[in-house]
Design an enzyme around this catalytic site. Structure first.
Site, PDB file in Angstrom:
ATOM      1  N   THR A  21       4.739  -6.468  -3.324  1.00  0.00           N
ATOM      2  CA  THR A  21       5.802  -7.163  -2.597  1.00  0.00           C
ATOM      3  C   THR A  21       5.899  -8.625  -3.024  1.00  0.00           C
ATOM      4  O   THR A  21       7.000  -9.183  -3.130  1.00  0.00           O
ATOM      5  CB  THR A  21       5.518  -7.084  -1.081  1.00  0.00           C
ATOM      6  OG1 THR A  21       5.503  -5.715  -0.702  1.00  0.00           O
ATOM      7  CG2 THR A  21       6.569  -7.830  -0.271  1.00  0.00           C
ATOM      8  N   HIS A  23       7.898  -8.857  -6.092  1.00  0.00           N
ATOM      9  CA  HIS A  23       9.338  -8.752  -5.791  1.00  0.00           C
ATOM     10  C   HIS A  23       9.881 -10.099  -5.320  1.00  0.00           C
ATOM     11  O   HIS A  23      10.964 -10.515  -5.720  1.00  0.00           O
ATOM     12  CB  HIS A  23       9.592  -7.707  -4.692  1.00  0.00           C
ATOM     13  CG  HIS A  23       9.333  -6.299  -5.100  1.00  0.00           C
ATOM     14  ND1 HIS A  23      10.012  -5.677  -6.116  1.00  0.00           N
ATOM     15  CD2 HIS A  23       8.458  -5.374  -4.625  1.00  0.00           C
ATOM     16  CE1 HIS A  23       9.575  -4.438  -6.249  1.00  0.00           C
ATOM     17  NE2 HIS A  23       8.624  -4.220  -5.366  1.00  0.00           N
TER      18      HIS A  23
END
Lengths: 350, 350, 350, 350
Positions: B44, B47
């Site tokens: 994450t 990202h």
């Protein structure tokens, strides 16, 4: 004892079927011969009749179809111990092998080698049918004859509804064919507090209302997602029972289930369906179950108990009663969608 | 007590991040201020760094990312009762609302209003982080510092593995990122008897071998379905833990699970995936679960117990240890796929 | 806003209680002040009134008892966010600590540090009562006032009935105090197909009949084991809900449960009871559960859903409605065993 | 093929047994004749030998006892399809009726009409034994001969340990006879993180240590409750497996289980035991299970998987290997308590 009987016979690999005289089947040492009192017609029988792609791959004529029925024991093999002449019976028509992993761990309903009487062997659209003793289900005479003939699809409904918690839950049933309609009754009887029946066909929707669904929604006319959200305080339903097998219906199941809810899939579809796994399953933390047949024989005990207690009113689903000789007419009635469950009497409607 | 600290800061809605001095965050009456000892990097975070479509929709800079860490309590609000200065802690970074249906019925991991520290609020790639008391997890000093910093992804693994029966089961893990790799260790520790790790990346496959998967299969080179069938007596595996989120991997999960088996889905994907519901789910009678986060706080008790008992060797997964100021370099290492779990030390690697 | 109110007060460590004017209680930042509309009386209140051994050990006068009620929000602390003035509410009176193992793993109903309002702190036999926001249960105005006042014992019944499968099951309820009687309604609504109510007191037995138990048996006059065996095809019942706490009743539970069945124990007893573990539990392969309080807050959702759907007719259980000033008379009515559930109105019966 | 064989024979209703030549048993159409390679001795066999009260009520001599063994298929009836000559097999010696409620709902281990080979019919302390095909368990040649002979008691252990969650749990095993000792290995393999073995006999306690119990406690010398509390942070254990059947041991199980925990009872006792249901079960909210036999055949799949994966080291439990002709000496070794599991070889120890 006569030697021939009337039966619905699919003689060759082609559409249609004939009602004609055939020999009464012979039975083995562990088999029971049952005189059929009432049989009922399943969507599968229409596939066989119409000789569609599925039927072409699965069915090997000549075959007597029919896998929903009740009747009376008239004879049995010398190793049979649990029935006697005159017993009122139905049967689980999925004959499990008893030897695979699934059968040996209480999951015979997903047996790897199952044979279905009426699909893989001669079935119940006949005056007599042969059933292995292991698959006979003895019935209390208190159970009405008509209900006794539809235990197979009722069992699908009971298995699906009770595959998870249902008491005090909201539930949507997507698709109101006979099994979906039965599921309304079963869910109500088992404590579902809010039942949404979702169906495009108006004949079926009308019966869903008679079965006392709390809300009957037509996805062609209403925004099902919005109505369900409104009626569930914005949550979605706790449980979806998917009974249609249509891509739109399956899609809708994932839309209306709440976070942490359950989707039980029974309706078959030959088309692939596209899902967004992250949004539809993972973030919502839902559970999706594939449901097949009936639990052997837990489901049978459950439905017997529910029926004996008078918990289920299934009459609205039984729309037609016919003599077996009118089988082709029954096929028409199913094709038009006007009929729901059709009962067939080998010796004429009584 | 200093007033400023070093942190990884994403200042604006654009790719990248800076390591710089910022103010130490203030805390409320029910909050705990923790001095971060080790943080670890999640996909994450990449990202967010790369500012991909998901990040653009979810993240509101300025933001300090980071949601995997351990540290030491240095201060807390006046209503906090369960920690004291110097306590060794980690935290559940999903802050649940406590008031929705899911929160009030033991399902806070799928809270409707969850906020994630490090995603929706400033996180742990910093010298200090603020955590609500309710989300603090006190650690036994016996738990190694490095393991204490990866409890978030280890918890994903524990939650997924223990979302159903695992003892005496065969299990396939599709996708060997850190959570998949941890799952190998957890499944082994909890009695899985045959573990198939399925991964195309050779770096990851090598670690899967070190984690003692029984079989490490490369779907680009091997017929996974055939190998699994052969090694399971033709049955398929009892359990699939889907950790990749790739369409091919999800597809494979349905191919290799046995009749009546379980598929637990954790890996996220933005692409829709096409399934044949009849063949893939219904006839096989399988159960598919969406898995999210960690059970609050059952998963935390479980992983603490497993770690304290020395049941898990996670070292092969920790491939890199870096000073926080080298954060951009860590992003590169993840992008090339050479690194698995990277630990970040706010004050330099010790 | 007045400053004093009428309340049932137990002033000292001695039998009895007084109805008198006391100060309206103060509340904290996270508390809600509720104006009581109806309260109902539990057996526990009689123990407190009679000052029996249990009460002497547990209760610290002065105390306002009362832990079953409904009312209206009149004020609240400045951190309260989920209620507004005029909200119709009841409350879970078990105040769990939120920090023990049980609380943090979804088992707050067996919290190690629970405090009960009305037992350990001033309760609801008063015009006003203070409740922490976390324990407030907001009610739909559609729920009748009388039912809203008995959610605590109804919740005991729902928790017990739904602690395992109940649909399509036979069930015996041993002991027909209010919780036993409510259990008849809940079990029926959730699909129990055959309900045996077992009770010696003729007043209670009469209500059990009104609640539509299928069989009401008096163990002083009938051979319960024999009747149950006869009515269950020799099997015994699938489920026993033990609600009496009497040694004979508990003994009977083990006699009448079938092999593989469930016994859920709710009725408390101070006497040790002797069991033959081999015959009573092991060979029969049964499961015995201890049941406590209500699941927070799953049980509350369940009973709300059942009530809103009109699935429960509880009126026969409510035998008396009294003004709070007649509290001593209510104690007499309970002592003689003529009353079942008594409702108390702080401002007179309306 | 010879016509006579050596067997342990209990000729009359009196203490003792003889090792002598008897006829090789005949077999029916659905039976399998197995040449016994190794048999092992159970406490039940000692009861039969000593002709105690239980034996006097249950056993009808003449009888060949013995219900734990492995061997090789040498012949079978003409309806047998799943074995061939030379197959390496063991067997489930509980022959379930297949027709009762329990058998038809996946609970054959608590069949109402069970017959046990070696108790109700001639068993495995012989060169040959007859087993119905349905009860044969085919073994992978990779499973060691010695382990193959003790699958019956190992199955008891597996059934008990896996009757609820065990991964990441603390567990106490009260009583370290062979099944208790096996349970240590099974619990460890399946992720138990803290194992307390509780045993007064020093021989057994020594083996418990070899099986790697984390704590081995002697209730005659230590305050078990206090030690367990200390080692579990004051909680008590998550799970108790009661394997002794002694009143003190059962009493202790209820003392040391935590709130919300599980007690699984396997150890049989003829004495009634007194419990305070409120304190011991209800307030703690625990679950108590009666455990019987092995799940047919889930337990067999589970133990096969665990053994094939090399997850269980059972060697410390096998203390003696004897020729079958020394059976009386084996009885002595068990009586003194020096032996744990004794293996018996019909044709002499190899």
């Amino acid at each position: 004892m006569p030697t021939s009987m009337l039966a619905v016979m699919k003689p060759t690999s082609a559409p249609g079927a004939e009602v004609r005289e055939v020999k009464i089947p012979t039975f083995g040492r562990t088999d029971v011969l049952v005189k059929v009192k009432v049989a009922s017609i399943c969507g599968t029988d229409l596939h066989i009749y119409n000789w569609d792609r599925w039927a072409q791959n699965r069915i090997h004529p000549p075959l007597i179809p029919g896998h929903e029925f009740c009747g009376e024991v008239v004879a049995f093999g010398d190793e049979v111990t649990s029935v006697k002449e005159g017993d009122f019976v139905s049967a689980e028509m999925h004959v499990a092998c008893g030897k695979c992993l699934q059968c040996r761990t209480g999951e015979a309903h997903i047996c790897q080698n199952v044979k279905i009487i009426g699909v893989d062997a001669d079935g119940a659209f006949a005056e007599y049918v042969v059933i292995p003793e292991s698959n006979i289900w003895k019935l209390d005479p208190a159970i009405p004859l008509e209900y006794a003939s539809i235990l197979d699809p009722l069992g699908n409904a009971v298995h699906t509804v009770l595959a998870g918690d249902i008491a005090a839950k909201s539930v949507a049933i997507t698709g109101c064919g006979p099994i979906g309609l039965f599921s309304i009754a079963v869910a109500r009887a088992c404590g579902a507090t809010s039942i949404f029946a979702i169906e495009v066909n108006e004949h079926r929707a009308a019966i869903a209302r008679q079965m006392k669904a709390d809300y009957v929604l037509n996805p062609a006319k209403e925004d099902v997602r919005a109505v369900v959200a409104e009626r569930t305080g914005g949550q979605g339903v706790d449980v979806v029972l998917e009974m249609a097998g249509h891509p739109d219906s399956i899609r809708s199941a994932f839309d209306i289930v709440r976070r942490g809810g359950r989707i039980s899939l029974l309706g078959l579809t030959s088309k692939p369906i596209s899902l967004n796994f992250s949004e539809d399953i993972i973030f919502k933390g839902i559970t999706v179950q594939g449901i097949n047949g009936r639990r052997m024989y837990q489901t049978w005990y459950q439905m017997t108990a529910l029926l004996k207690a008078g918990k289920l009113d299934l009459h609205p689903v039984i729309t037609d009663r016919m003599s077996m000789k009118d089988f082709p007419k029954a096929m028409e009635r199913l094709t038009t969608g006007e009929a729901s469950k059709i009962l067939v009497y080998p010796n004429g409607v009584r």
